[in-house]
Design an enzyme around this catalytic site. Sequence first.
Site, mmCIF file in Angstrom:
data_model
loop_
_atom_site.group_PDB
_atom_site.id
_atom_site.type_symbol
_atom_site.label_atom_id
_atom_site.label_comp_id
_atom_site.label_asym_id
_atom_site.label_seq_id
_atom_site.Cartn_x
_atom_site.Cartn_y
_atom_site.Cartn_z
ATOM 1 N N GLY A 233 64.982 23.147 -14.881
ATOM 2 C CA GLY A 233 64.084 23.833 -13.971
ATOM 3 C C GLY A 233 62.982 24.553 -14.716
ATOM 4 N N ASP B 294 66.699 25.586 -1.422
ATOM 5 C CA ASP B 294 66.972 25.863 -2.829
ATOM 6 C C ASP B 294 66.116 27.048 -3.263
ATOM 7 O OD1 ASP B 294 67.383 25.939 -5.571
ATOM 8 O OD2 ASP B 294 67.423 23.764 -5.789
ATOM 9 N N ASP C 59 70.210 19.994 -15.179
ATOM 10 C CA ASP C 59 69.144 20.317 -14.230
ATOM 11 C C ASP C 59 68.102 21.172 -14.962
ATOM 12 O OD1 ASP C 59 67.606 20.878 -11.956
ATOM 13 O OD2 ASP C 59 68.860 22.612 -11.422
ATOM 14 N N THR D 191 70.178 24.219 -16.463
ATOM 15 C CA THR D 191 71.569 24.423 -16.074
ATOM 16 C C THR D 191 72.367 23.164 -16.383
ATOM 17 O OG1 THR D 191 70.854 25.885 -14.286
ATOM 18 C CG2 THR D 191 73.107 25.056 -14.182
ATOM 19 N N THR E 120 62.493 27.726 -14.930
ATOM 20 C CA THR E 120 62.955 28.965 -15.555
ATOM 21 C C THR E 120 64.161 28.745 -16.459
ATOM 22 O OG1 THR E 120 62.182 30.205 -13.616
ATOM 23 C CG2 THR E 120 63.693 31.328 -15.103
ATOM 24 N N THR F 31 62.748 28.813 -8.768
ATOM 25 C CA THR F 31 61.456 29.394 -9.121
ATOM 26 C C THR F 31 60.524 29.327 -7.915
ATOM 27 O OG1 THR F 31 61.789 28.697 -11.411
ATOM 28 C CG2 THR F 31 59.548 29.298 -10.755
ATOM 29 N N THR G 176 59.492 54.421 -4.258
ATOM 30 C CA THR G 176 58.749 53.208 -4.606
ATOM 31 C C THR G 176 59.662 52.026 -4.913
ATOM 32 O OG1 THR G 176 56.893 54.501 -5.462
ATOM 33 C CG2 THR G 176 57.078 52.229 -6.222
ATOM 34 N N ALA H 211 62.232 15.729 -8.605
ATOM 35 C CA ALA H 211 63.582 15.217 -8.820
ATOM 36 C C ALA H 211 64.631 16.203 -8.315
ATOM 37 C CB ALA H 211 63.795 14.930 -10.301
ATOM 38 N N ASP H 212 64.364 17.497 -8.471
ATOM 39 C CA ASP H 212 65.344 18.507 -8.024
ATOM 40 C C ASP H 212 65.553 18.456 -6.521
ATOM 41 O OD1 ASP H 212 62.685 19.370 -7.709
ATOM 42 O OD2 ASP H 212 63.207 21.482 -7.885
#
Length: 260
Positions: free
Chosen positions: A8, A130, A6, A13, A10, A133, A185, A109-110
């Site tokens: 992606g 899902d 997979d 996998t 980022t 990203t 903060t 595709a994902d």
Amino acid sequence: MILAVDIGNTNITFGIFDGDNLVGTFRMTTQISRTSDEYGIFLCQVLEHRSIDPAQIEGVVISTVVPKIMYSFESAIHKYFQAARVINIGVGIKTGIKIGITNPHEIGADRIVDAVAGYELYGGPILVLDFGTATTHDLITADGTLVAGVTTPGIRISANALWSDTAKLPEVAIEKPPTILAKNTIHSMQAGLFYGTVGQTEYIIKKMKEESGIPDIKVVATGGLGKLISSETDAIMIYDSKLTLKGLKILYDKNSKVME
């Protein structure tokens, strides 16, 4: 054995399937500049570290939302896994679901992989979320039609925008703060990111149920930060961290039979 990939925005996998059993997962960062040898050597080293001979990989199934990687990555597969059958998820692939949106070619595709996995494993109607990203919310009806999808910035995109575009806000870990009543903060930013995503998720699910006229929809989530959000809301019924990899294996099985 089957290698599911997979790709992606980022991370990339990987999942190793022995029959229907997912026996191992690993990942690497997504970088367009890698060569085929870099991919091939990495994969062989990881497999050998897990006592798997690369020659045992008889098939590879790939889903990508980063087309620029594919030339080098596919070259690596053909060079280092010569005996493997390669299936790319894209136009012409047998999925078992129908696409009921205006332009089917716009669906990544994902999202197809997640929709197939959600429908095959949990039945329809189902809403598959899902948390990658980008965060996607896809609705599949009882007859297996993907009829609608909502896409929002992922939590990390929102977080990066927060501290990149403001001079005095620091980079913080994305996690649930001790309380939403933040007194510093860092907790203030964490509260906004975490509870803001929970609230957005619940509202999108509610509106998709209302406007589809299907109140009894199973809601399944996956993706890196999906577990964090799922644990905070009853709107998500199931969290399946391996949903995409399972979907890739389902699609491999459907299409390898056709190719024989």
